[in-house]
Scaffold this motif. Structure first.
Motif, PDB file in Angstrom:
ATOM      1  N   ILE A 186      79.393  29.732  11.245  1.00  0.00           N
ATOM      2  CA  ILE A 186      79.556  30.878  12.049  1.00  0.00           C
ATOM      3  C   ILE A 186      80.691  31.543  12.356  1.00  0.00           C
ATOM      4  CG2 ILE A 186      78.896  31.363  14.737  1.00  0.00           C
ATOM      5  CD1 ILE A 186      77.002  29.057  14.458  1.00  0.00           C
TER       6      ILE A 186
ATOM      7  N   ASP B 175      81.260  33.950   9.370  1.00  0.00           N
ATOM      8  CA  ASP B 175      80.286  34.842   9.389  1.00  0.00           C
ATOM      9  C   ASP B 175      79.663  34.655   8.041  1.00  0.00           C
ATOM     10  OD1 ASP B 175      78.415  36.945  10.534  1.00  0.00           O
ATOM     11  OD2 ASP B 175      79.405  38.545   9.446  1.00  0.00           O
TER      12      ASP B 175
ATOM     13  N   LYS C 279      72.256  25.969  16.288  1.00  0.00           N
ATOM     14  CA  LYS C 279      73.235  26.893  15.708  1.00  0.00           C
ATOM     15  C   LYS C 279      72.506  27.215  14.498  1.00  0.00           C
ATOM     16  CE  LYS C 279      77.380  25.431  18.034  1.00  0.00           C
ATOM     17  NZ  LYS C 279      76.943  26.164  19.053  1.00  0.00           N
TER      18      LYS C 279
ATOM     19  N   THR D 272      69.768  28.950  13.819  1.00  0.00           N
ATOM     20  CA  THR D 272      69.427  30.317  14.006  1.00  0.00           C
ATOM     21  C   THR D 272      70.682  31.182  13.493  1.00  0.00           C
ATOM     22  OG1 THR D 272      69.891  30.354  16.443  1.00  0.00           O
ATOM     23  CG2 THR D 272      67.753  29.522  15.604  1.00  0.00           C
ATOM     24  N   SER D 273      71.787  30.853  13.443  1.00  0.00           N
ATOM     25  CA  SER D 273      72.856  32.069  13.147  1.00  0.00           C
ATOM     26  C   SER D 273      72.796  32.266  11.730  1.00  0.00           C
ATOM     27  CB  SER D 273      74.157  31.316  13.639  1.00  0.00           C
ATOM     28  OG  SER D 273      74.075  31.169  14.877  1.00  0.00           O
TER      29      SER D 273
END
Length: 123
Positions: free
Chosen positions: A30, A33, A70, A72-73
Motif C-alpha cells: 500500500i 502504491d 487491506k 481492497t487496496s
C-alpha cells in the motif's frame, strides 16, 4: 519487488509472527502504491486463512481481519504457500535483523530473486 524487516516486541507465539509478516507485506504494498501484490509465506495455515474471506475465530483472528480489510487496496492480490526450504533467504534476512536489532527496507526492480542488487530507499 520489495522486502522489509520489521521488529515486533512481545509477539506471543511464532504463528502470530507469521500473520504479522503478512500484514506488514500488505502495508508495504500500500505504501509503495503497488496495484498488485503476491504475498509468499511458509505457514500453510496463515496462507489459507488469508485466502479464505471469512471471519476467523482463532487467536490471530484480529490480524487476519486487518489483512482482509487491506486487500481492497489492490487490483489483484495473491497469497502463495512456499516451502520453508524455498524461503531460506527470508529467514536469513529475519535472523540478521534480529541480531542487529534494526529494520530494513529494500527495493529491487527485477524479478530474479534473491540474486541481483537491492537498493535501499530513503525513509
Amino acid at each position: 519487488m520489495a522486502m522489509k524487516t520489521t521488529l515486533h516486541r512481545n509477539v506471543p507465539f511464532p504463528f502470530a509472527a507469521e500473520a504479522f509478516a503478512g500484514l506488514q507485506a500488505l502495508k508495504l504494498g500500500i505504501a509503495m502504491d503497488f496495484p498488485s501484490v503476491t504475498i509468499m509465506g511458509d505457514s500453510r495455515t496463515i496462507i489459507k486463512k488469508c485466502q479464505a474471506m471469512k471471519n476467523d475465530k482463532s487467536v490471530i483472528g484480529a490480524i487476519i481481519k486487518d489483512i482482509h480489510s487491506k486487500m481492497t487496496s489492490f487490483e489483484y492480490i495473491s497469497f502463495q504457500f512456499i516451502n520453508r526450504t524455498e524461503n531460506a533467504f527470508a529467514h536469513k534476512i529475519a535472523e540478521e535483523a534480529l541480531k542487529k536489532e534494526e529494520e530494513t527496507y529494500l527495493v529491487r526492480e527485477s524479478d530474479d530473486f534473491p540474486e541481483g542488487r537491492w537498493r535501499r530507499d530513503p525513509d
